[in-house]
Design a protein around this motif. Structure first.
Motif, PDB file in Angstrom:
ATOM      1  N   TYR A  44     -75.412 112.450  57.407  1.00 55.61           N
ATOM      2  CA  TYR A  44     -74.218 113.387  57.731  1.00 55.61           C
ATOM      3  C   TYR A  44     -72.858 112.911  56.547  1.00 55.61           C
ATOM      4  CZ  TYR A  44     -77.022 114.065  61.800  1.00 55.61           C
ATOM      5  OH  TYR A  44     -77.865 114.535  62.810  1.00 55.61           O
ATOM      6  N   ALA A  46     -69.046 113.058  56.018  1.00 59.34           N
ATOM      7  CA  ALA A  46     -67.817 113.233  56.524  1.00 59.34           C
ATOM      8  C   ALA A  46     -66.543 112.620  55.644  1.00 59.34           C
ATOM      9  CB  ALA A  46     -67.797 112.337  57.831  1.00 59.34           C
ATOM     10  N   SER A  50     -58.516 112.201  57.844  1.00 55.62           N
ATOM     11  CA  SER A  50     -58.530 113.607  58.643  1.00 55.62           C
ATOM     12  C   SER A  50     -57.533 114.474  57.708  1.00 55.62           C
ATOM     13  CB  SER A  50     -57.663 113.201  60.045  1.00 55.62           C
ATOM     14  OG  SER A  50     -58.256 112.615  60.769  1.00 55.62           O
ATOM     15  N   PHE A 217     -70.546 122.078  60.110  1.00 53.56           N
ATOM     16  CA  PHE A 217     -69.898 121.859  61.283  1.00 53.56           C
ATOM     17  C   PHE A 217     -68.506 122.539  61.457  1.00 53.56           C
ATOM     18  CE2 PHE A 217     -72.839 118.243  61.219  1.00 53.56           C
ATOM     19  CZ  PHE A 217     -73.830 118.766  61.781  1.00 53.56           C
ATOM     20  N   TYR A 218     -68.057 122.427  60.173  1.00 57.02           N
ATOM     21  CA  TYR A 218     -66.753 123.086  60.099  1.00 57.02           C
ATOM     22  C   TYR A 218     -66.445 124.056  59.094  1.00 57.02           C
ATOM     23  CZ  TYR A 218     -64.842 118.941  62.810  1.00 57.02           C
ATOM     24  OH  TYR A 218     -64.741 117.954  63.644  1.00 57.02           O
ATOM     25  N   ALA A 224     -60.595 118.698  60.100  1.00 55.52           N
ATOM     26  CA  ALA A 224     -61.560 117.843  60.371  1.00 55.52           C
ATOM     27  C   ALA A 224     -61.104 116.444  60.378  1.00 55.52           C
ATOM     28  CB  ALA A 224     -62.456 117.891  59.018  1.00 55.52           C
ATOM     29  N   ILE A 225     -61.605 115.573  61.527  1.00 56.25           N
ATOM     30  CA  ILE A 225     -61.234 114.275  61.856  1.00 56.25           C
ATOM     31  C   ILE A 225     -62.025 113.265  60.913  1.00 56.25           C
ATOM     32  CG2 ILE A 225     -61.108 112.685  63.764  1.00 56.25           C
ATOM     33  CD1 ILE A 225     -61.431 115.048  65.833  1.00 56.25           C
ATOM     34  N   ASN A 227     -64.201 110.626  59.534  1.00 55.27           N
ATOM     35  CA  ASN A 227     -65.288 109.808  59.739  1.00 55.27           C
ATOM     36  C   ASN A 227     -66.218 110.748  60.533  1.00 55.27           C
ATOM     37  OD1 ASN A 227     -64.786 107.543  58.212  1.00 55.27           O
ATOM     38  ND2 ASN A 227     -63.667 106.932  59.674  1.00 55.27           N
ATOM     39  N   GLN A 228     -65.822 112.011  60.720  1.00 54.16           N
ATOM     40  CA  GLN A 228     -66.681 112.692  61.846  1.00 54.16           C
ATOM     41  C   GLN A 228     -67.263 113.830  60.686  1.00 54.16           C
ATOM     42  OE1 GLN A 228     -67.265 112.917  65.089  1.00 54.16           O
ATOM     43  NE2 GLN A 228     -65.963 111.037  65.131  1.00 54.16           N
ATOM     44  N   PRO A 229     -68.771 114.083  61.107  1.00 52.31           N
ATOM     45  CA  PRO A 229     -69.561 114.856  60.111  1.00 52.31           C
ATOM     46  C   PRO A 229     -69.050 116.312  59.887  1.00 52.31           C
ATOM     47  CG  PRO A 229     -70.979 113.548  61.649  1.00 52.31           C
ATOM     48  CD  PRO A 229     -69.654 113.315  62.257  1.00 52.31           C
ATOM     49  N   VAL A 230     -68.804 116.871  58.641  1.00 48.82           N
ATOM     50  CA  VAL A 230     -68.424 118.081  58.275  1.00 48.82           C
ATOM     51  C   VAL A 230     -69.795 118.919  58.132  1.00 48.82           C
ATOM     52  CG1 VAL A 230     -67.438 119.557  56.740  1.00 48.82           C
ATOM     53  CG2 VAL A 230     -66.168 117.799  57.641  1.00 48.82           C
TER      54      VAL A 230
END
Length: 324
Positions: A44, A46, A50, A217-218, A224-225, A227-230
């Motif tokens: 993943y 990320a 952000s 995912f984006y 995008a936040i 450390n959240q997977p893109v």
């Protein structure tokens, strides 16, 4: 005995034989293949900060090469933080250089005043000593008077020498504590700059190796936040076979050994190299449940295939034979 009565025992015996053939014989016979499947471990990707996804450079199902950029996140905020960290480094270095220059002229004036006062005391003590020495020789004063005058002169001379040494040390910048503190601030500021620069470079992640894009995912324009997977990658080196070796023959399956396998629609003579053998026994998982393996203890084995396969695909692994 009538034929009807004989038919019942015959049917019972036939049923028992059929159960033995269907249930017991497969358990006693050795399976010709080991059932397994293809497993994939996604990676993943990320962003470390952000921000708005300004560019999405891949789509689901794409093949990517090592070092290929995947997406870009707006770096304006991180860029400002990097500029601030660079300014902090410059300020800390200036303070360190200033600490090494020593005291300023205004600060040195205090040391000069101390030297002048000490010199004045030396002159006064010398005048007293010169006046007392002949009087002691003439017997006007006792010898102890001369000893007191010499002691006063020596003390004044030592104080004057100490004042000059302090002035010299200040002029040469011997403020060791301030210099050490300033150097520590420089190191701290540089570490902050390095971390901020690394975050800025990571805002556009790249593929660590050959892989497939499993999911996105984006999309461009979305926020995008950190450390959240893109997106999710499926690297080629994270696709592996997972099969289960019987407890009696698990000793044959060691990391580095090569096994042969087959799968539906795959080319012939496929091989895989064993990378891991579980140290724990388990019952045959339901996904490969079969009469041949039922109620048997097995050990999970992982192997890296020599060709690219799809996760979830069932495979048949040829059991290893003991080496003669």
């Amino acid at each position: 005995m009538s034929p009807q009565r004989l038919l019942v025992p015959v049917l019972v015996v036939a049923a028992a034989v059929l159960v033995a053939v269907v249930v017991l014989v497969p358990r006693l016979s050795r399976p010709h293949v080991l059932s397994g499947y293809v497993e994939g471990e996604p990676l993943y990707m990320a962003p470390p900060v952000s921000g708005t996804v300004t560019q999405m450079l891949v789509q689901r199902g794409d093949r990517v090469a090592a070092g290929q950029k995947l997406f870009v996140v707006d770096t304006s905020q991180v860029g400002g933080a990097r500029d601030e960290a660079a300014a902090q480094v410059a300020a800390a270095e200036a303070q360190a250089q200033d600490a090494r220059k020593g005291q300023r002229p205004v600060e040195l004036a205090v040391y000069d005043a101390n030297i002048a006062a000490a010199d004045a005391k030396v002159r006064d003590a010398a005048a007293v000593l010169n006046r007392v020495r002949p009087l002691v020789a003439q017997g006007v004063y006792a010898p102890a008077k001369l000893d007191d005058a010499k002691a006063t002169y020596d003390s004044a001379a030592a104080a004057a020498a100490a004042a000059r040494k302090q002035r010299q040390a200040a002029a040469l910048g011997a403020r060791e504590d301030q210099i050490r503190a300033a150097d520590a601030q420089v190191r701290l500021a540089k570490a902050n700059l390095s971390a901020t620069s690394a975050r800025l470079s990571d805002a556009g992640p790249i593929a660590p190796g050959p892989a497939r894009v499993e999911d996105v995912f984006y999309q461009a324009g979305e926020w995008a936040i950190a450390n959240q997977p893109v997106l999710a990658l499926l690297p080629d080196d994270r696709v592996k076979l997972r099969f289960f070796a019987p407890e009696k023959s698990v000793a044959l399956y060691r990391p580095g050994e090569t096994v042969r396998f087959s799968c539906d629609g795959c080319p012939p003579d496929l091989t895989a190299k064993i990378t891991y053998v579980s140290p724990r026994a388990e019952f045959t998982p339901p996904v490969i449940y079969s009469r041949e393996a039922r109620d048997r203890l097995v050990y999970m084995v992982e192997a890296r295939p020599s060709t690219l396969l799809n996760p979830g695909q069932p495979v048949d692994v040829t059991p290893l034979e003991p080496k003669s």
